[in-house]
Design an enzyme around this catalytic site. Sequence first.
Site, PDB file in Angstrom:
ATOM      1  N   HIS A  45      -0.929  10.789  -2.147  1.00 26.29           N
ATOM      2  CA  HIS A  45      -2.260  10.336  -1.743  1.00 26.29           C
ATOM      3  C   HIS A  45      -3.217  11.484  -1.465  1.00 26.29           C
ATOM      4  O   HIS A  45      -4.309  11.559  -2.034  1.00 26.29           O
ATOM      5  CB  HIS A  45      -2.172   9.447  -0.502  1.00 26.29           C
ATOM      6  CG  HIS A  45      -3.514   9.029   0.007  1.00 26.29           C
ATOM      7  ND1 HIS A  45      -4.211   9.752   0.968  1.00 26.29           N
ATOM      8  CD2 HIS A  45      -4.301   7.974  -0.313  1.00 26.29           C
ATOM      9  CE1 HIS A  45      -5.369   9.161   1.205  1.00 26.29           C
ATOM     10  NE2 HIS A  45      -5.446   8.077   0.446  1.00 26.29           N
TER      11      HIS A  45
ATOM     12  N   HIS B  55       0.840  -1.206   0.000  1.00 24.21           N
ATOM     13  CA  HIS B  55       0.000   0.000   0.000  1.00 24.21           C
ATOM     14  C   HIS B  55       0.872   1.252   0.000  1.00 24.21           C
ATOM     15  O   HIS B  55       1.604   1.504   0.959  1.00 24.21           O
ATOM     16  CB  HIS B  55      -0.889  -0.033   1.246  1.00 24.21           C
ATOM     17  CG  HIS B  55      -1.874   1.071   1.337  1.00 24.21           C
ATOM     18  ND1 HIS B  55      -2.024   1.836   2.480  1.00 24.21           N
ATOM     19  CD2 HIS B  55      -2.776   1.555   0.449  1.00 24.21           C
ATOM     20  CE1 HIS B  55      -2.982   2.716   2.297  1.00 24.21           C
ATOM     21  NE2 HIS B  55      -3.450   2.573   1.064  1.00 24.21           N
ATOM     22  N   ARG B  56       0.829   2.001  -1.114  1.00 18.46           N
ATOM     23  CA  ARG B  56       1.680   3.175  -1.281  1.00 18.46           C
ATOM     24  C   ARG B  56       3.156   2.792  -1.148  1.00 18.46           C
ATOM     25  O   ARG B  56       3.976   3.562  -0.645  1.00 18.46           O
ATOM     26  CB  ARG B  56       1.294   4.288  -0.300  1.00 18.46           C
ATOM     27  CG  ARG B  56      -0.194   4.609  -0.312  1.00 18.46           C
ATOM     28  CD  ARG B  56      -0.591   5.637   0.737  1.00 18.46           C
ATOM     29  NE  ARG B  56      -2.045   5.589   0.975  1.00 18.46           N
ATOM     30  CZ  ARG B  56      -2.674   6.232   1.942  1.00 18.46           C
ATOM     31  NH1 ARG B  56      -1.985   6.997   2.784  1.00 18.46           N
ATOM     32  NH2 ARG B  56      -3.977   6.119   2.098  1.00 18.46           N
TER      33      ARG B  56
ATOM     34  N   GLU C 164      -3.983   4.083  -8.670  1.00 15.58           N
ATOM     35  CA  GLU C 164      -5.262   4.712  -8.355  1.00 15.58           C
ATOM     36  C   GLU C 164      -5.334   6.124  -8.918  1.00 15.58           C
ATOM     37  O   GLU C 164      -4.468   6.959  -8.652  1.00 15.58           O
ATOM     38  CB  GLU C 164      -5.500   4.779  -6.840  1.00 15.58           C
ATOM     39  CG  GLU C 164      -6.852   5.423  -6.521  1.00 15.58           C
ATOM     40  CD  GLU C 164      -7.165   5.519  -5.040  1.00 15.58           C
ATOM     41  OE1 GLU C 164      -8.083   6.283  -4.687  1.00 15.58           O
ATOM     42  OE2 GLU C 164      -6.487   4.836  -4.239  1.00 15.58           O
TER      43      GLU C 164
ATOM     44  N   ASP D   4       0.016  -2.016   4.356  1.00 16.83           N
ATOM     45  CA  ASP D   4       1.212  -1.225   4.662  1.00 16.83           C
ATOM     46  C   ASP D   4       2.382  -2.120   5.061  1.00 16.83           C
ATOM     47  O   ASP D   4       3.529  -1.677   5.032  1.00 16.83           O
ATOM     48  CB  ASP D   4       0.940  -0.271   5.832  1.00 16.83           C
ATOM     49  CG  ASP D   4      -0.146   0.751   5.531  1.00 16.83           C
ATOM     50  OD1 ASP D   4      -0.378   1.060   4.341  1.00 16.83           O
ATOM     51  OD2 ASP D   4      -0.771   1.246   6.489  1.00 16.83           O
TER      52      ASP D   4
ATOM     53  N   ASP E 282      -1.068   6.414  -5.820  1.00 17.05           N
ATOM     54  CA  ASP E 282      -2.117   7.401  -6.066  1.00 17.05           C
ATOM     55  C   ASP E 282      -1.566   8.469  -6.988  1.00 17.05           C
ATOM     56  O   ASP E 282      -0.458   8.970  -6.768  1.00 17.05           O
ATOM     57  CB  ASP E 282      -2.558   8.056  -4.753  1.00 17.05           C
ATOM     58  CG  ASP E 282      -2.951   7.043  -3.692  1.00 17.05           C
ATOM     59  OD1 ASP E 282      -4.108   6.616  -3.690  1.00 17.05           O
ATOM     60  OD2 ASP E 282      -2.083   6.680  -2.862  1.00 17.05           O
TER      61      ASP E 282
ATOM     62  N   GLU F 119       0.893  -0.379  -4.766  1.00 19.48           N
ATOM     63  CA  GLU F 119      -0.263   0.473  -5.052  1.00 19.48           C
ATOM     64  C   GLU F 119       0.153   1.922  -4.896  1.00 19.48           C
ATOM     65  O   GLU F 119       0.994   2.231  -4.044  1.00 19.48           O
ATOM     66  CB  GLU F 119      -1.394   0.116  -4.067  1.00 19.48           C
ATOM     67  CG  GLU F 119      -2.681   0.883  -4.255  1.00 19.48           C
ATOM     68  CD  GLU F 119      -2.798   2.085  -3.333  1.00 19.48           C
ATOM     69  OE1 GLU F 119      -3.825   2.789  -3.440  1.00 19.48           O
ATOM     70  OE2 GLU F 119      -1.865   2.352  -2.532  1.00 19.48           O
TER      71      GLU F 119
ATOM     72  N   LYS G 237      -6.706   9.281  -8.192  1.00 17.52           N
ATOM     73  CA  LYS G 237      -7.175   9.860  -6.934  1.00 17.52           C
ATOM     74  C   LYS G 237      -8.062  11.076  -7.208  1.00 17.52           C
ATOM     75  O   LYS G 237      -7.623  12.050  -7.799  1.00 17.52           O
ATOM     76  CB  LYS G 237      -5.975  10.258  -6.069  1.00 17.52           C
ATOM     77  CG  LYS G 237      -6.320  10.907  -4.748  1.00 17.52           C
ATOM     78  CD  LYS G 237      -7.128   9.989  -3.848  1.00 17.52           C
ATOM     79  CE  LYS G 237      -6.355   8.783  -3.393  1.00 17.52           C
ATOM     80  NZ  LYS G 237      -7.081   7.940  -2.441  1.00 17.52           N
TER      81      LYS G 237
END
Length: 292
Positions: free
Chosen positions: A82, A40-41, A150, A279, A69, A67, A152
Site C-alpha cells: 500500500h 480491504h488489503r 488498485e 478490514d 495495491d 482489494e 497505487k
Amino acid sequence: MQHRTAVSTVVSALCGVLALALPSQAASADPAGHITVFGHRGASAYAPENTLSSVQEAADLGVDWVENDVQRTRDGALVVIHDTTLARTTNVRQRYPDRAPWSVSSFSLAEIKQLDAGSWFGPDFRGERVPTLMEYLDLLDDTGQGLLLELKQPELYPGIERQTLEVLDRADWLDLPHLSQRLVVQSFSAPALRTTHRLRPEVHTGFLGSPPVSQLKQYAAFTDEINAEQHTVTSAYVKAVHGTKGAHQTPMRFNTWTVDNAPAATRLMKMGVDGIITDRPDLIESTARQGA
C-alpha cells in the site's frame, strides 16, 4: 504457426466483445439482495495487509473479493504493497538503516523479498514476505476470489498501466471468466484509468473518489464504478451514480471504503451502495445478511 496465431487473435477478439457485452459481478447487484463485500488489503484486521496470509484469511472467512495495491520496484517488478515507502509494514529500517525514506521504487525485488512484512502485525506472521502481483494472482486462482486491483500512485511509475495488464494477461486474468466476474482495476488517478480503458477496453474499472454529479458522464466514458470514501456518501449521490451508464453501458456501480463497524455499514446499505470495502469482511458480511 500463422494459422494458430490467426485463430488466437480471433478468439481474443471474441472474448473482448463478449466481455464488453456482459456486466461483471462487480458491476451488478448481488442477486440475493446483498452488497458485495471486499476484503480491504485482504482481511487486514486479522492478518498483515496485502500479504498472501491476508488473502488466505479472507478466503477462510468466505470473502469472495479482495482489494489490493500495486507498485513497482527499482528493477521493474510489480509488488503488492500500500504505502510508497516500505517503512510501516516491513523491517526495512532495521535491515537498511541508511536508505531512508525507504521508497518501494528505490529497492530491487530481491532486496524487498528479504524483508519481514509480517512481524509488525504480530509474531504469528514473522517471516511473511511482500508478494509480487503474479504470486498474488496465483493464490487468488487457488481461492477463487475476485480482485479489486488498485494502481497505487501511478504517476510515480510511468507505464504501470500497460505493465499491470501484461502481468494480468500472462496470469490468464484477461480471459472471459475473469473479465466478466473476477476483476476490476481501480485508481485515484483518472488518467491511469483512461489509459487502462484505452489499452484494454474490456477491463472493468473503478474511480476512487467522488466526482461532481455534473462530471459523472465524463467519468463514465472510461469507468464502471465510483468507489468513494464513506463519509462523502449521500443517498442522492448514490442515485446519481446508478442513473449513469458506465463504460460498458450498464448502470455504474457504487462502492464505499473503509467501513469497519455494523452501524456505518447499515447506514450505507440503506443509502443503496452496492459494495463495501472493509478490514473486517466477516463483520460486514454478517451485517449484510441480517439486513437482507
